[in-house]
Design an enzyme around this catalytic site. Sequence first.
Site, mmCIF file in Angstrom:
data_model
loop_
_atom_site.group_PDB
_atom_site.id
_atom_site.type_symbol
_atom_site.label_atom_id
_atom_site.label_comp_id
_atom_site.label_asym_id
_atom_site.label_seq_id
_atom_site.Cartn_x
_atom_site.Cartn_y
_atom_site.Cartn_z
ATOM 1 N N GLU A 116 0.828 -1.216 0.000
ATOM 2 C CA GLU A 116 0.000 0.000 0.000
ATOM 3 C C GLU A 116 0.860 1.264 0.000
ATOM 4 O O GLU A 116 0.393 2.334 0.391
ATOM 5 C CB GLU A 116 -0.951 0.017 1.213
ATOM 6 C CG GLU A 116 -1.875 -1.179 1.346
ATOM 7 C CD GLU A 116 -2.991 -1.255 0.293
ATOM 8 O OE1 GLU A 116 -3.050 -0.365 -0.577
ATOM 9 O OE2 GLU A 116 -3.779 -2.213 0.357
ATOM 10 N N HIS A 140 -2.653 1.588 8.689
ATOM 11 C CA HIS A 140 -3.735 0.781 8.121
ATOM 12 C C HIS A 140 -3.830 -0.538 8.878
ATOM 13 O O HIS A 140 -2.827 -1.234 9.047
ATOM 14 C CB HIS A 140 -3.456 0.525 6.632
ATOM 15 C CG HIS A 140 -4.339 -0.518 6.032
ATOM 16 N ND1 HIS A 140 -5.715 -0.431 6.048
ATOM 17 C CD2 HIS A 140 -4.051 -1.678 5.396
ATOM 18 C CE1 HIS A 140 -6.220 -1.494 5.460
ATOM 19 N NE2 HIS A 140 -5.232 -2.273 5.050
ATOM 20 N N HIS A 142 -6.759 -3.986 10.222
ATOM 21 C CA HIS A 142 -7.928 -4.798 9.860
ATOM 22 C C HIS A 142 -8.742 -5.161 11.107
ATOM 23 O O HIS A 142 -8.798 -6.341 11.472
ATOM 24 C CB HIS A 142 -7.475 -6.091 9.168
ATOM 25 C CG HIS A 142 -6.768 -5.929 7.866
ATOM 26 N ND1 HIS A 142 -6.146 -6.983 7.215
ATOM 27 C CD2 HIS A 142 -6.591 -4.851 7.062
ATOM 28 C CE1 HIS A 142 -5.621 -6.556 6.075
ATOM 29 N NE2 HIS A 142 -5.858 -5.259 5.967
ATOM 30 N N GLU A 170 -17.428 10.277 24.107
ATOM 31 C CA GLU A 170 -16.243 11.047 23.707
ATOM 32 C C GLU A 170 -15.885 10.904 22.221
ATOM 33 O O GLU A 170 -14.999 11.603 21.728
ATOM 34 C CB GLU A 170 -15.060 10.682 24.603
ATOM 35 C CG GLU A 170 -15.346 11.176 26.005
ATOM 36 C CD GLU A 170 -14.224 10.983 27.002
ATOM 37 O OE1 GLU A 170 -13.104 10.652 26.583
ATOM 38 O OE2 GLU A 170 -14.487 11.171 28.189
ATOM 39 N N HIS A 211 -12.654 -4.389 4.206
ATOM 40 C CA HIS A 211 -11.196 -4.501 4.228
ATOM 41 C C HIS A 211 -10.597 -3.983 5.539
ATOM 42 O O HIS A 211 -9.975 -4.747 6.273
ATOM 43 C CB HIS A 211 -10.612 -3.760 3.013
ATOM 44 C CG HIS A 211 -9.130 -3.844 2.904
ATOM 45 N ND1 HIS A 211 -8.438 -3.699 1.740
ATOM 46 C CD2 HIS A 211 -8.174 -4.046 3.836
ATOM 47 C CE1 HIS A 211 -7.146 -3.817 1.951
ATOM 48 N NE2 HIS A 211 -6.957 -4.030 3.223
HETATM 49 O O1 2HA Z 1 -1.734 -7.318 3.747
HETATM 50 O O2 2HA Z 1 -3.326 -4.966 4.570
HETATM 51 O O3 2HA Z 1 -4.057 -3.768 2.362
HETATM 52 C C1 2HA Z 1 -1.417 -5.976 3.697
HETATM 53 C C2 2HA Z 1 -2.667 -5.205 3.587
HETATM 54 C C3 2HA Z 1 -3.057 -4.707 2.268
HETATM 55 ZN ZN ZN Z 2 -5.252 -4.179 4.271
#
Ligand code: 2HA
Ligand code: ZN
Length: 275
Positions: A116, A140, A142, A170, A211
Amino acid sequence: MQIAETEFGKGFIKMCMDGHRMGWHERNGGNFSYRIRPEEIEQIRENLNDTDMWREIGTEVPDLAGEYFLVTGSGKFFGNTEADPEGNLAVIEIDEQGRRYRICWGLRDGGVPTSELPSHLMNHEVKKKRTNGKHRVIYHCHPANIIALTFVLPLKEEVFTRELWEMMTECPVIFPDGIAVIPWMVPGGKEIAVESSRYIKNHDVIIWAHHGMFCSGEDFDQTFGLAHTVEKAAEILCKVLAVTPVKRQTIPAEGFRKLGEAFQVSLPEKFLYEK
Ligand code: 2HA
Ligand code: ZN
């Protein structure tokens, strides 16, 4: 100085491990980058090399020319970063056109920065400009609950923001600009980078449907805290929805207006629609 001994290196690795322990980085899931300060580069200069080949970023980030970033490696596991920073992380330098990068440290056994990277760098470029250089972290992850909500709520910023604000008092203070949501896209390229960078202008949190979450912040604590707050609100909402589709009571729109005054944050009226 070794990167893992610097304050920024320690903070980066701690956040990787915190995210790992939260369960937000299954296998090699997620990615993370930090725009390194010039004085921090001086601390690690002796460990950087300038012999690697220049590689295409896959997009252009002219306003990041000459900047250095600490990033996670593609296919690397967050949970391994503490035991082996040099095998799993990289310091990269951006060229003078903002089109290419080279690896100056790390990924000892081979590999490349996160898949990414275009999204990270395009979002850094926007945030650097919008915050006068204050934002340095793009993260980023998950997290399960926020991802779950992308299957049940309409993929609209107004709805995600309002529903999550209602879950913890909050929340509006922590993400007053709301949460952007983008529909499912193929990850890892320029297209999702361009789409995300449009939304990061006016938001610090973007949800990638089905995602994960994408956050921007000034430092590691602020950025991780933001992701954590959003995910905890999402967890509460999932629990509420699992019990009943209808809330018996909640924070009213007027309550948010009062909260905004009390905490001196401006909460856009578009999130305070009548239900
Ligand atoms: O595996 O999260 O978006 C890496 C990621 C791709
Ligand atoms: Zn990801």
